[in-house]
Enzyme design. Structure first.
Site, PDB file in Angstrom:
ATOM      1  N   PRO A  95      53.789  42.766  34.813  1.00 53.94           N
ATOM      2  CA  PRO A  95      52.766  41.362  35.252  1.00 53.94           C
ATOM      3  C   PRO A  95      51.517  42.898  35.842  1.00 53.94           C
ATOM      4  CG  PRO A  95      54.203  41.789  36.333  1.00 53.94           C
ATOM      5  CD  PRO A  95      55.072  42.272  35.735  1.00 53.94           C
ATOM      6  N   CYS A  96      50.929  43.456  34.816  1.00 55.92           N
ATOM      7  CA  CYS A  96      49.652  44.093  35.353  1.00 55.92           C
ATOM      8  C   CYS A  96      48.719  43.458  35.802  1.00 55.92           C
ATOM      9  CB  CYS A  96      49.518  45.492  34.329  1.00 55.92           C
ATOM     10  SG  CYS A  96      49.370  44.797  32.651  1.00 55.92           S
ATOM     11  N   HIS A  97      48.852  42.027  35.481  1.00 55.38           N
ATOM     12  CA  HIS A  97      48.201  41.259  36.138  1.00 55.38           C
ATOM     13  C   HIS A  97      48.137  40.976  37.527  1.00 55.38           C
ATOM     14  CE1 HIS A  97      50.874  38.515  35.128  1.00 55.38           C
ATOM     15  NE2 HIS A  97      50.197  37.877  35.405  1.00 55.38           N
TER      16      HIS A  97
END
Length: 188
Positions: A152-154
């Protein structure tokens, strides 16, 4: 569950299946090998899809085959539940063969250490992998993430509270963080 794998190009061809699914943030291309999910691509219109499939063929040594069932049946179900607002991470077997070195180290920490509904700063993530001065390198690892949403780079933000960058676009990052309850949902 993670599947440890080295770069696929050094070994035999790795068969890959792909599909495009509709989502609240636009079409997503999902690709999987027998090891696990290997690629998620945002905004998968026809042109982007063709570029990504060509790239995957080169990286994995085999022509990707379109197939929504088989290897991708469970990933599609998990993504659908995520976008329906079911809390929790999109936990799936992952094929890490499209990332190596520092990037892999950072992405693995992100996948295991930043749960649904939370965020982490670039600098904090660098500190967690033993490289406290490498916040910019963490940003580069986020930009090279082949498995956004699942890794989850968000959820990686600037230390001053800013959103930072995002390969799927800042509006997509806002939508994902709102879905997870980190940001307020837009009024309209």
């Amino acid at each position: 569950m993670d599947i440890e794998a080295g770069p696929a190009r050094a070994a035999r061809a790795v068969p890959v299946e792909w599909t495009v699914m509709a989502s609240d943030i636009g079409p997503l291309l999902l690709a999987a090998t027998e090891r696990g999910l290997v690629r998620v691509e945002f905004h998968a219109d026809a042109a982007r899809r063709e570029r990504m499939l060509d790239r995957l063929a080169g990286q994995l040594g085999a022509e990707p085959v379109e197939r929504a069932d088989g290897l991708l049946a469970e990933p599609v179900r998990r993504f659908e539940r995520y976008f329906a607002g079911e809390p929790g991470d999109i936990a799936l077997p992952l094929d890490w063969s499209l990332t190596t070195g520092f990037n892999r180290q950072v992405l693995r920490e992100l996948a295991t250490g930043v749960p649904y509904g939370t965020v982490v700063g670039y600098g904090e993530l660098a500190r967690r992998v033993g490289q406290p001065g490498a916040a910019q390198a963490v940003g580069a690892a986020m930009g090279a993430n082949p498995l956004p949403l699942v890794v989850p780079c968000h959820r990686v933000v600037e230390s001053d509270g800013g959103l930072g960058g995002f390969g799927g676009g800042l509006e997509t990052k806002r939508q994902l963080l709102a879905l997870e309850g980190v940001l307020p949902a837009p009024l309209f």
